[in-house]
Enzyme design. Structure first.
Site, PDB file in Angstrom:
ATOM      1  N   ARG A  90      79.509  86.542 -11.655  1.00 47.69           N
ATOM      2  CA  ARG A  90      80.080  86.277 -10.320  1.00 47.69           C
ATOM      3  C   ARG A  90      80.842  84.960 -10.358  1.00 47.69           C
ATOM      4  NH1 ARG A  90      75.478  83.780  -6.350  1.00 47.69           N
ATOM      5  NH2 ARG A  90      74.369  82.524  -7.879  1.00 47.69           N
ATOM      6  N   LYS A 110      81.984  79.889  -8.419  1.00 45.36           N
ATOM      7  CA  LYS A 110      80.823  80.773  -8.301  1.00 45.36           C
ATOM      8  C   LYS A 110      80.936  81.568  -7.011  1.00 45.36           C
ATOM      9  CE  LYS A 110      76.661  79.349  -9.272  1.00 45.36           C
ATOM     10  NZ  LYS A 110      75.408  78.536  -9.317  1.00 45.36           N
ATOM     11  N   GLY A 123      78.776  90.277  -7.341  1.00 45.37           N
ATOM     12  CA  GLY A 123      79.696  89.199  -7.713  1.00 45.37           C
ATOM     13  C   GLY A 123      79.906  88.143  -6.641  1.00 45.37           C
ATOM     14  N   ARG A 173      83.222  74.061  -8.699  1.00 42.65           N
ATOM     15  CA  ARG A 173      82.563  72.929  -9.354  1.00 42.65           C
ATOM     16  C   ARG A 173      83.343  72.505 -10.587  1.00 42.65           C
ATOM     17  NH1 ARG A 173      77.220  76.056 -11.756  1.00 42.65           N
ATOM     18  NH2 ARG A 173      78.237  77.069 -13.524  1.00 42.65           N
ATOM     19  N   ARG A 180      77.401  76.661 -23.353  1.00 41.95           N
ATOM     20  CA  ARG A 180      75.952  76.714 -23.192  1.00 41.95           C
ATOM     21  C   ARG A 180      75.286  77.074 -24.513  1.00 41.95           C
ATOM     22  NH1 ARG A 180      75.714  78.899 -17.485  1.00 41.95           N
ATOM     23  NH2 ARG A 180      77.869  79.000 -16.807  1.00 41.95           N
ATOM     24  N   ASP A 249      70.959  80.222 -21.129  1.00 40.20           N
ATOM     25  CA  ASP A 249      72.329  80.247 -20.611  1.00 40.20           C
ATOM     26  C   ASP A 249      72.535  79.186 -19.538  1.00 40.20           C
ATOM     27  OD1 ASP A 249      70.526  82.243 -19.310  1.00 40.20           O
ATOM     28  OD2 ASP A 249      72.141  82.354 -17.848  1.00 40.20           O
TER      29      ASP A 249
END
EC number: 2.7.7.-
Length: 463
Positions: A90, A110, A123, A173, A180, A249
């Site tokens: 998403r 997001k 999503g 953001r 990750r 993750d």
């Protein structure tokens, strides 16, 4: 200039881990909250971000010139179980941009709609969880804890179906990157050694360029991630922060805190504290965060083994040696952090700092004392006269201690209050933006949660 120049470095350098995509078309988006100071710091004009054009960029409908928005691929261990294909279900990486200070940052969204990684999800995201990330990540930055930072929350104008219909939102953001541990797990699982090497080179260039100078650059990259994560988790522990969902993750290569789902701050001190409704076994309890972080890093080591040495036994030996840096790095950072929180000088031995700290934490646990308030005023909070006498004998600098012991944090009851009534959001942000400076009129933001709230509080992932 309204916005900085964008690029598509991740998409172009690692196309096997990127699916070109576009955000959903929302009929009536509107700005809910924008961090103006952060926008200026990053090189954005806040007025432009509030315009219709800016809002469309912040929800993923319109992409800046020079970008290829993508959904990123990654794998991950979620509550200990391995999933070989997770990815941005998403979310979208809009692209990378360079700040006025010359730092390369990601702009990431997001709640921007379904992607090829959505599986059964819709999503989308609801306003509440996106505002939670906005509040908590802003507080974490003010506390000096490395973190992804929330630029804006935009209302989508449509409902999101969860247990009930909720107003939808997109969070924009920024981060040093969104690489990750799960990114390396995904690359390793493909069996493509060239992809794994390109990913490691990409990570070195973006986050740990000093590793390039090492005899074994990929082992050195791993070591730098180990140390940065050890130091990050110490900062969480010192602040009383509980991430809540430390899946692989959700652990960055940059050493930044990422993905504020069922996160919270300690009310009363108890290492067994779990707030997340989905963590029924307590895997990610407050006190479990250090060993979980080391476990996650072991999964990173497994993914990077082919880069350490062609001989697998030698590679495992090197990985084990490097993973062993976690404990000493954690212990050193924890002692330094507790020394500061207790206001103790460098003349006090590490052994004495450790003894005082451990005994204090046992006392706070047994008394079910409020964690943040206790450190802010030990004289008032501690009832063990023997401990107080030992501490006073070290001539603690209380003013110096107050520079690292916050009086204002996003206390759980205050966060929930702001989520239920957004008119209270600005006052909360005013308090947490200067967490160490006591100010008149903000007394309620320094008060512990009511016992009735503490006894039943739970957080939810929001997905």
């Amino acid at each position: 200039m309204d916005i900085p120049a964008f690029g598509n470095r991740f998409a172009s350098e690692l196309p096997e881990m990127a699916v070109a995509w576009k955000g959903a078309a929302f009929a009536d988006p509107s700005m809910l909250v924008l961090d103006d100071a952060l926008a200026v710091e990053l090189g954005f004009d806040p007025a432009w971000l509030r315009s219709a054009e800016g809002v469309r960029m912040l929800i993923g409908t319109d992409a800046p010139a020079g970008t290829t928005p993508v959904a990123q691929a990654y794998a991950g261990h979620q509550f200990g179980g391995y999933s070989p294909r997770l990815g941005d279900g998403r979310a979208l990486l809009v692209g990378e941009f360079t700040t006025p200070d010359g730092e390369l940052k990601d702009l990431h969204l997001k709640g921007s709609g379904r992607t090829p990684f959505s599986r059964g999800g819709d999503g989308f995201a609801a306003v509440g969880p996106m505002l939670r990330e906005y509040i908590v990540s802003r507080a974490m930055h003010a506390l000096g804890i490395p973190t992804t930072r929330s630029l804006a929350v935009v209302a989508t104008g449509q409902k999101v179906r969860r247990e009930e219909n909720l107003p939808g939102a997109v969070l924009a953001r920024v981060a040093a990157s969104h690489l990750r541990v799960g990114s390396f797990q995904y690359a390793r699982a493909t069996g493509d050694s060239a992809l794994l090497k390109r990913l490691a080179d990409h990570a070195i260039d973006r986050h740990h360029p000093v590793a390039r100078e090492a005899v074994r650059p990929y082992q050195r990259l791993f070591e730098l991630v180990v140390v940065s994560q050890a130091e990050l988790v110490v900062k969480w522990m010192l602040a009383g922060f509980i991430h809540g969902v430390m899946n692989t993750d959700n652990m960055t290569i940059s050493g930044e805190t990422i993905d504020y789902g069922p996160c919270a701050f300690l009310d009363v001190f108890d290492p067994a504290t779990v707030y997340s409704s989905i963590d029924s076994g307590g895997r990610y309890a407050y006190g479990n965060q250090p060993p979980v972080a080391q476990w996650n890093l072991a999964r990173l080591a497994e993914s990077m083994l082919p880069l350490f040495d062609d001989d697998q036994e030698k590679a495992i030996e090197l990985a084990t040696e490097s993973l062993g840096l976690f404990g000493p790095a954690y212990d050193a950072a924890w002692i330094a952090g507790m020394r500061a929180k207790l206001g103790l000088s460098d003349d006090i031995s590490d052994k004495e700092v450790k003894s005082l700290s451990e005994d204090l934490l046992v006392h706070l646990r047994d008394r079910r004392a409020d964690y943040t308030s206790s450190f802010r005023d030990l004289e008032k909070s501690v009832t063990d006269e023997g401990w107080l006498a030992r501490w006073r004998s070290k001539n603690p600098d209380k003013d110096k201690a107050n520079q690292v012991n916050p009086i204002y944090i996003p206390r759980n009851h205050l966060v929930e209050e702001a989520l239920a009534d957004p008119s209270k959001l600005e006052d909360l942000l005013t308090a947490i933006d200067q967490p160490f400076t006591e100010r008149p009129g903000l007394e309620r933001y320094a008060e512990p949660a009511p016992e009735s709230f503490r006894n039943c509080y739970q957080t939810f992932c929001g997905t």
